[in-house]
Design a protein around this motif. Structure first.
Motif, short mmCIF file in Angstrom:
data_model
loop_
_atom_site.label_atom_id
_atom_site.label_comp_id
_atom_site.label_asym_id
_atom_site.label_seq_id
_atom_site.Cartn_x
_atom_site.Cartn_y
_atom_site.Cartn_z
N ILE A 47 0.78 -1.22 0.09
CA ILE A 47 0.17 -0.13 0.02
C ILE A 47 0.70 1.31 -0.11
O ILE A 47 0.67 2.10 -0.74
N SER A 57 -4.99 -2.30 -4.73
CA SER A 57 -6.28 -2.58 -4.07
C SER A 57 -6.56 -3.68 -3.36
O SER A 57 -7.22 -3.59 -2.42
N ASP A 58 -6.04 -4.89 -4.17
CA ASP A 58 -6.13 -6.17 -3.02
C ASP A 58 -5.34 -6.03 -1.61
O ASP A 58 -5.84 -6.66 -0.70
N LEU A 60 -5.17 -3.32 0.00
CA LEU A 60 -6.05 -2.49 0.92
C LEU A 60 -7.12 -3.53 1.61
O LEU A 60 -7.61 -3.39 2.66
N LEU A 61 -7.70 -4.00 0.60
CA LEU A 61 -8.82 -4.91 0.95
C LEU A 61 -8.46 -5.56 1.93
O LEU A 61 -9.09 -6.06 3.08
N GLN A 82 -11.80 3.31 1.06
CA GLN A 82 -10.60 3.71 0.42
C GLN A 82 -10.45 2.98 -0.86
O GLN A 82 -10.39 3.47 -2.00
N VAL A 83 -10.69 1.61 -0.81
CA VAL A 83 -10.66 0.74 -1.97
C VAL A 83 -11.84 1.13 -2.80
O VAL A 83 -11.45 1.26 -4.35
N TYR A 87 -10.43 2.65 -6.24
CA TYR A 87 -10.51 1.48 -7.33
C TYR A 87 -12.05 1.42 -7.50
O TYR A 87 -12.35 0.06 -7.29
N SER A 90 -12.89 -1.89 -9.66
CA SER A 90 -12.49 -3.23 -9.54
C SER A 90 -12.88 -4.19 -8.75
O SER A 90 -14.04 -4.07 -8.25
N SER A 92 -11.98 -5.80 -6.12
CA SER A 92 -11.64 -5.40 -4.89
C SER A 92 -12.73 -4.34 -4.20
O SER A 92 -13.19 -4.58 -3.23
N ALA A 93 -13.11 -3.51 -5.29
CA ALA A 93 -14.18 -2.58 -4.73
C ALA A 93 -15.35 -3.21 -4.46
O ALA A 93 -16.06 -3.01 -3.63
N ALA A 96 -15.25 -5.04 -1.35
CA ALA A 96 -15.24 -3.78 -0.06
C ALA A 96 -16.71 -3.31 -0.20
O ALA A 96 -17.14 -3.18 1.20
#
Length: 104
Positions: A47, A57-58, A60-61, A82-83, A87, A90, A92-93, A96
């Motif tokens: 990060i 992004s991954d 952060l998740l 934040q993700v 992002y 993504s 990840s989003a 999230a």
């Protein structure tokens, strides 16, 4: 131990383009072993040191998930948001967002 190969790679090739991935996957292995503070350290490196990494992004998740496991739900929520903010398109989003919905 399986972690040793990642640690050796990180030590031997600190300038490699694969260092962010090595930190991410080492963090993932540590997370899977419930070694949360150690995993947190590796996700944090991705990060903070590699803002352009495709693993950020991954990381952060996963860092948010680590914080949940450690009982810091407010910190986890902040990282999940934040993700989503950084992002939005993504996978990840999407994960999230589901975490934000289930954790309020």
């Amino acid at each position: 131990m399986r972690f040793q190969r990642f640690e050796t790679f990180i030590d031997k090739f600190p300038k490699s383009i694969y260092i962010p991935n090595a930190h991410y996957w080492l963090g993932q292995l540590l997370f899977n072993k419930a070694m949360y503070p150690e995993a947190q350290m590796h996700f944090d490196k991705v990060i903070s040191l590699y803002p352009d990494s495709n693993k950020r992004s991954d990381a952060l998740l996963k860092q948010g998930t680590v914080l949940q496991k450690l009982g810091d739900n407010a910190g986890a929520k902040k990282l999940f948001q934040q993700v989503v903010d950084e992002y939005p398109e993504s996978n990840s989003a999407n994960l999230a967002k589901s975490r934000l919905l289930t954790k309020g």
